[in-house]
Structures are given as structure tokens and as C-alpha cells.
Scaffold this active site. Structure first.
Site, short mmCIF file in Angstrom:
data_model
loop_
_atom_site.label_atom_id
_atom_site.label_comp_id
_atom_site.label_asym_id
_atom_site.label_seq_id
_atom_site.Cartn_x
_atom_site.Cartn_y
_atom_site.Cartn_z
N GLU A 166 53.57 44.84 116.70
CA GLU A 166 52.19 45.30 116.46
C GLU A 166 52.00 45.71 115.00
OE1 GLU A 166 49.23 45.94 118.69
OE2 GLU A 166 50.27 44.39 119.82
N CYS A 187 58.40 40.56 128.04
CA CYS A 187 57.29 41.23 127.34
C CYS A 187 56.68 40.18 126.43
CB CYS A 187 57.79 42.42 126.53
SG CYS A 187 56.51 43.13 125.47
N CYS A 225 50.26 40.35 130.20
CA CYS A 225 51.00 41.55 129.80
C CYS A 225 51.87 41.93 130.99
CB CYS A 225 49.99 42.65 129.50
SG CYS A 225 50.72 44.27 129.19
N HIS A 274 55.14 40.28 123.79
CA HIS A 274 55.29 40.47 122.34
C HIS A 274 56.61 39.88 121.80
CE1 HIS A 274 52.09 43.41 122.83
NE2 HIS A 274 52.06 43.62 121.53
N ASP A 320 45.72 41.44 127.22
CA ASP A 320 46.99 42.11 126.88
C ASP A 320 46.67 43.44 126.20
OD1 ASP A 320 49.84 42.41 126.54
OD2 ASP A 320 49.58 41.93 124.42
N SER A 321 47.65 44.33 126.18
CA SER A 321 47.47 45.60 125.48
C SER A 321 47.22 45.36 123.99
CB SER A 321 48.71 46.47 125.66
OG SER A 321 49.83 45.78 125.15
N1 DGL Z 1 52.91 42.78 125.83
C1 DGL Z 1 53.06 43.71 126.87
C2 DGL Z 1 54.04 43.24 127.91
O1 DGL Z 1 54.18 42.05 128.11
C3 DGL Z 1 53.33 45.14 126.60
C4 DGL Z 1 53.27 45.73 125.29
C5 DGL Z 1 52.96 47.19 125.36
O2 DGL Z 1 53.86 48.01 125.51
O3 DGL Z 1 51.77 47.46 125.25
O4 DGL Z 1 54.68 44.02 128.57
#
Ligand code: DGL
Length: 273
Positions: A157, A191, A72, A193, A9-10
Site C-alpha cells: 500500500e 492475500c 479480498c 496484495h 478490495d480494502s
Molecule cells: N488484499 C486483502 C486480502 O486479500 C487484504 C489486505 C488488508 O489487510 O486490507 O486479504
């Protein structure tokens, strides 16, 4: 040789997926990579997301992974197809990269009654139209409305997901998407997150609108993938271990990952290029 399942993931979001996958596959080994130094990916261009994701996948391949999950949505939406078509062959025919969009789009038809579904995700994921294209393949009668939530990843984050300030941003987007399509009865958190913001998301979502997270569906889909590909499963090492790599400060990773995973972890810093 160890061949853990790579999970990328990012940043920290993929840990919400990893946690669920490990519940379904407790004996498998995992290697998690968070590109925390370059997160968020959401607002970045296709070229940059593709280049960064490819570097991450190759770093996991170099460390023995044969199977990598892009945990991600932004990377799955923007880089998965290109990596599968342009880059995988260089690594021989025994490597695979899977994304996390399909498992949710495959089941969404059984969750919505009104056939009006909302997608809350990063700008990259919404603009890519990946959810829409996938959903149309399985359920052409569903109307999907997407809304980018640019601040949400930052709140997570930066450990602000539980702060009073987060309420403003969560409320704004939920009210916004329901104003665009008041018939929505199902909201996809597209997402990885966003599950961290669940308390506040529930607070501002009207009763009767269902909130769908991906972890469970991704985990079930991976189990079924391994059942259908016993050759791949036979290559994967199974000692129940999990290691963590980050491109940023490992101490900070340790601290934040503990919140996501509800357990203490150690992390190692690597550079991606
Ligand atoms: N967690 C990532 C997703 O599912 C993206 C978060 C980011 O913008 O880096 O899209």
C-alpha cells in the site's frame, strides 16, 4: 442500464485479481472499489470487517452492480458468509456476492505432492481458519500451516514492495513458515496484495516449493459461474469498460493503480457509510 461486475478490495490488492478477470472476460463492464482510506483490513475485528465490507457491497449495488466479487481474502474470510446470510435478501433475489477463497482451495489438491501446504495471508484470514475449513472439505489428507504476514500489505500500500527494506520482512515470513513445517511443497499467497511482492518471494523460497497466486483460478471460476448462471450473465452489461472508485485521494489511487494494472486509469472518490 449498466450493470458492471463489482470488484471490491480494502485497497489496491484486488487489482491483481481484476487484471486476470478482465483477460478472461474482456467484454464485460467492471466497477472496482478500493476502501483505501480504511486499509488494511487484515488486523481488524470480525465486526469491523463485516461492517466495512457490507458498506462497500451496498455502494456497488447502489451503482447498478448485481454481482460483486470480494477480491479480498480478509473480507471473503470474515464477511462473505454473514452478508450472504443476513443482508443479501434485502436487495431482492437477483444480487450475488462471491468470494475468492474457494477457487484456490478447490484445486490445491492437484498442486501439492507432499500434501503439506503453507498459507501466507493477513492475520484476519489466517485466524478465520477459512482456508483450512475449505481445504479439509475437498482434501482431508492435506495439512495446512498458516502464517500471518502483518507488514506485507503495508509494504504494498505504501509503494515499498520493491525496496531493500521489504527483503527483511519477506524473508522472515517465508523462513518462518518453512521452519514450522519443512515438508511444505506449496505456498498459497492468500492475500491479493502479495503478488506485488513476487520478485522477493521467489528470491527467498527454495526451489521445489511452488508459489500459488489466486488470480487465474478466481477468473476461471468466475467464467464457469457465469456459464452455469446464464440469467446472471444476461443481466451484466458488456461494453468492455472499467471504472474505479476509492475512498481516499483519487490522484494517489491513479498513481498506484497504474503500477498494479500496467495502464493509466481515472478514479473517483466516494464515501462509505
Ligand atoms: N488484499 C486483502 C486480502 O486479500 C487484504 C489486505 C488488508 O489487510 O486490507 O486479504
Amino acid at each position: 442500464m449498466m450493470s458492471p461486475i463489482g470488484v471490491f478490495d480494502s485497497g489496491y490488492g484486488g487489482l491483481t485479481i481484476l487484471r486476470q478477470i478482465r483477460q478472461y472476460l474482456p467484454s464485460h463492464d467492471f466497477l472496482y472499489l478500493g476502501d483505501n482510506a480504511r486499509a488494511p483490513y487484515g488486523p481488524r475485528s470480525f465486526e469491523v470487517i463485516y461492517a466495512y465490507t457490507l458498506q462497500a457491497v451496498e455502494a456497488l449495488f447502489e451503482r447498478g452492480c448485481k454481482l460483486v466479487i470480494l477480491a479480498c481474502n480478509t473480507a471473503s474470510a470474515k464477511a462473505l458468509r454473514s452478508i450472504q446470510q443476513n443482508d443479501l435478501a434485502r436487495w431482492g433475489d437477483d444480487r450475488r456476492v462471491l468470494g475468492i477463497i474457494r477457487p484456490t482451495t478447490e484445486i490445491i489438491g492437484s498442486l501439492t505432492i507432499s500434501r503439506h501446504v503453507g498459507l501466507l495471508a493477513t492475520a484476519g484470514t489466517v485466524q478465520s481458519e477459512s482456508y483450512n475449513l475449505e481445504i479439509q472439505k475437498f482434501f482431508p489428507d492435506i495439512t495446512l500451516t498458516g502464517m500471518a504476514c502483518p507488514m506485507w500489505v503495508h509494504l504494498v500500500e505504501n509503494d515499498e514492495y520493491d525496496s531493500p527494506g521489504a527483503d527483511y520482512f519477506v524473508r522472515k515470513r517465508i523462513e518462518g513458515i518453512l521452519r514450522l513445517d519443512p515438508k511444505i511443497d506449496t505456498l498459497i499467497l492468500g492475500c491479493t496484495h502479495y503478488p506485488l511482492l513476487m520478485g522477493k518471494i521467489v528470491k527467498y523460497t527454495p526451489a521445489g516449493v511452488r508459489i500459488v497466486t489466486q488470480g487465474e483460478y478466481v477468473a476461471q471460476s468466475l467464467v464457469s459461474y457465469l456459464e452455469r448462471h446464464p440469467d446472471m450473465d444476461a443481466c451484466l452489461s458488456k461494453r468492455g469498460t472499467c471504472h474505479y472508485l476509492t475512498t481516499e485521494n483519487p490522484e494517489k489511487f491513479k498513481e498506484s493503480a497504474t503500477i498494479f494494472l500496467h495502464e493509466q486509469v481515472e478514479a473517483e472518490k466516494i464515501e462509505l457509510k
